[in-house]
Design an enzyme around this catalytic site. Sequence first.
Site, PDB file in Angstrom:
ATOM      1  N   HIS A   1      -2.523  10.281   0.655  1.00 19.31           N
ATOM      2  CA  HIS A   1      -2.773   8.991   0.004  1.00 19.31           C
ATOM      3  C   HIS A   1      -2.625   9.091  -1.503  1.00 19.31           C
ATOM      4  O   HIS A   1      -1.934   8.306  -2.135  1.00 19.31           O
ATOM      5  CB  HIS A   1      -4.210   8.538   0.306  1.00 19.31           C
ATOM      6  CG  HIS A   1      -4.271   7.536   1.393  1.00 19.31           C
ATOM      7  ND1 HIS A   1      -5.263   6.611   1.504  1.00 19.31           N
ATOM      8  CD2 HIS A   1      -3.443   7.300   2.424  1.00 19.31           C
ATOM      9  CE1 HIS A   1      -5.051   5.862   2.564  1.00 19.31           C
ATOM     10  NE2 HIS A   1      -3.962   6.267   3.135  1.00 19.31           N
TER      11      HIS A   1
ATOM     12  N   GLU B   1       0.842  -1.213   0.000  1.00 20.40           N
ATOM     13  CA  GLU B   1       0.000   0.000   0.000  1.00 20.40           C
ATOM     14  C   GLU B   1       0.873   1.258   0.000  1.00 20.40           C
ATOM     15  O   GLU B   1       1.726   1.439   0.874  1.00 20.40           O
ATOM     16  CB  GLU B   1      -0.933  -0.015   1.222  1.00 20.40           C
ATOM     17  CG  GLU B   1      -1.970   1.088   1.154  1.00 20.40           C
ATOM     18  CD  GLU B   1      -2.971   1.027   2.311  1.00 20.40           C
ATOM     19  OE1 GLU B   1      -3.316  -0.084   2.752  1.00 20.40           O
ATOM     20  OE2 GLU B   1      -3.404   2.107   2.746  1.00 20.40           O
TER      21      GLU B   1
ATOM     22  N   LYS C   1      -7.341  -1.146  11.338  1.00 26.92           N
ATOM     23  CA  LYS C   1      -6.759  -1.561  10.049  1.00 26.92           C
ATOM     24  C   LYS C   1      -5.510  -0.720   9.766  1.00 26.92           C
ATOM     25  O   LYS C   1      -4.482  -1.222   9.327  1.00 26.92           O
ATOM     26  CB  LYS C   1      -7.797  -1.417   8.936  1.00 26.92           C
ATOM     27  CG  LYS C   1      -7.366  -1.941   7.581  1.00 26.92           C
ATOM     28  CD  LYS C   1      -6.585  -0.959   6.756  1.00 26.92           C
ATOM     29  CE  LYS C   1      -6.207  -1.537   5.415  1.00 26.92           C
ATOM     30  NZ  LYS C   1      -5.350  -0.651   4.626  1.00 26.92           N
TER      31      LYS C   1
HETATM   32  C1  MEV Z   1      -5.748   3.092   5.097  1.00 27.23           C
HETATM   33  O1  MEV Z   1      -5.056   1.932   4.707  1.00 27.23           O
HETATM   34  C2  MEV Z   1      -5.746   3.234   6.590  1.00 27.23           C
HETATM   35  C3  MEV Z   1      -6.604   4.375   7.133  1.00 27.23           C
HETATM   36  O2  MEV Z   1      -7.932   4.287   6.641  1.00 27.23           O
HETATM   37  C4  MEV Z   1      -6.577   4.237   8.645  1.00 27.23           C
HETATM   38  C5  MEV Z   1      -7.532   5.154   9.367  1.00 27.23           C
HETATM   39  O3  MEV Z   1      -8.537   5.585   8.790  1.00 27.23           O
HETATM   40  O4  MEV Z   1      -7.243   5.412  10.558  1.00 27.23           O
HETATM   41  C6  MEV Z   1      -6.049   5.710   6.714  1.00 27.23           C
END
Ligand code: MEV
Length: 459
Positions: free
Chosen positions: A406, A96, A293
């Site tokens: 992201h 990722e 996650k």
């Molecule tokens: C993405 O892989 C993980 C997030 O969604 C974690 C979160 O929202 O705390 C950015």
Amino acid sequence: MAIEKKRNPLVKDMESISGFSKLSKEAKMEWLCGHFENPESAYEMLSSYWHNDKAVQKLHDEFIENTISNYYMPFGVAPNFLINNKMYTVPMAIEESSVVAAAAKAANFWLNRGGFKTTIISTTKIGHVHFAYWGDYEKLLNFFEGHVKALLFSEAEDLTRNMRARGGGIKDIQLINKTDEEPNYYQLYATFETCDSMGANFINSCLEQFSRTFKREIENSDLFTEREKELQVIMCILSNYTPECLIRAEVSCKVEDLEDEKKEYTWQEFVDKFEKAVHIARIEPYRATTHNKGIMNGIDSVVIATGNDFRAVEACAHTYAAKSGRYRSLTDVKVENGVFTFWIEVPLSLGTVGGITSLHPMVRFALEMLGHPGAQELMAITAVVGLAQNFSALRSLVTSGIQKGHMKMHLLNILNQLEATDEERKSIVKYFEHDTVTHAKVIELFCELRGVKSLAELK
Ligand code: MEV
């Protein structure tokens, strides 16, 4: 041409095959590739991922059954992790885009604020002999405590010798009555200290030995009726839920030190929203799942890079998150006397010896990079990366939003998918230096550079 990928569509349905595992690697590949429209290119694809060094490839071939190739994942590093006053560059294996960047960002942030501190709360592992027994519980308990328990320890001595020499071994064995939940169901509940190994094989071997000793002693005793002697061992297996193999990692600083250098937000705004975000993840399982996650993004990538069992770690973390009866966040926050403290408490059953730790060349490299840590040190590093990951995610979520970072990282994936040239990449990356990346805008810019109205024209 952009977008259109060279494909190898399957032309035939797969038919069943017996004795596949006995075939040579070459024969397995021929059989599989024979199902592709272009068997040669399918074969070429698989073999292009073989390791140059035949000895290394042989190692990989033998990790699992039916290996035909290798599956690459990016191996990245996150420098500047100050943990218990020691500096680490942490290995991370993950696909990722934004995970390593987020970890590195949090490491930098906390580097100037005292770094991360960890405490090992406990290191106990657990395993069970699950069995059915049709008889008097008190009689079984007395026999177990008075006669069998000591034998379980002594008859496992050959198995536990090396572990005992390293300071570990069997800690305790108890008889548990579970008949209020399942008729005739009992357990031998055993606890272990497995030192620097994750200990799965050690624990399972001990449990199987316990079951043999236990069953034999019941069968040979005059105290039990014929029906009682029919005690049925259902299974012997470690539990991947290890709530007593627990680590706490934390960061703390004065609230004013959370002020954004770029002055995009005040520390008061940040602390307020950060606390609320964590509290939401404590009470709302939908958010807790995503929150955790994100933590596991960090934890898994270190676990994979160091050759540990990420499925076990995942399963355990989520069970622990639900220990109160509701699924909750693994991290928590408090602000007291002007000090912000953010912490994680997570069970991590990890090993730095055994398994593939001394076999997989990249795992060996990763452990060397970390200075050959023991299991407890690796627990600390891994928990810290989980905490760091969560800090970065929450920091983005409650300030700029998650998509800015992201999509910046994901931009290269989009450009690779488009098969953009170096010139096109440079120009598009430059465009997004100050703007949030969106998929639609990347396509628009790409089409502009190619002088077309839509991607369809490029096909
Ligand atoms: C993405 O892989 C993980 C997030 O969604 C974690 C979160 O929202 O705390 C950015």
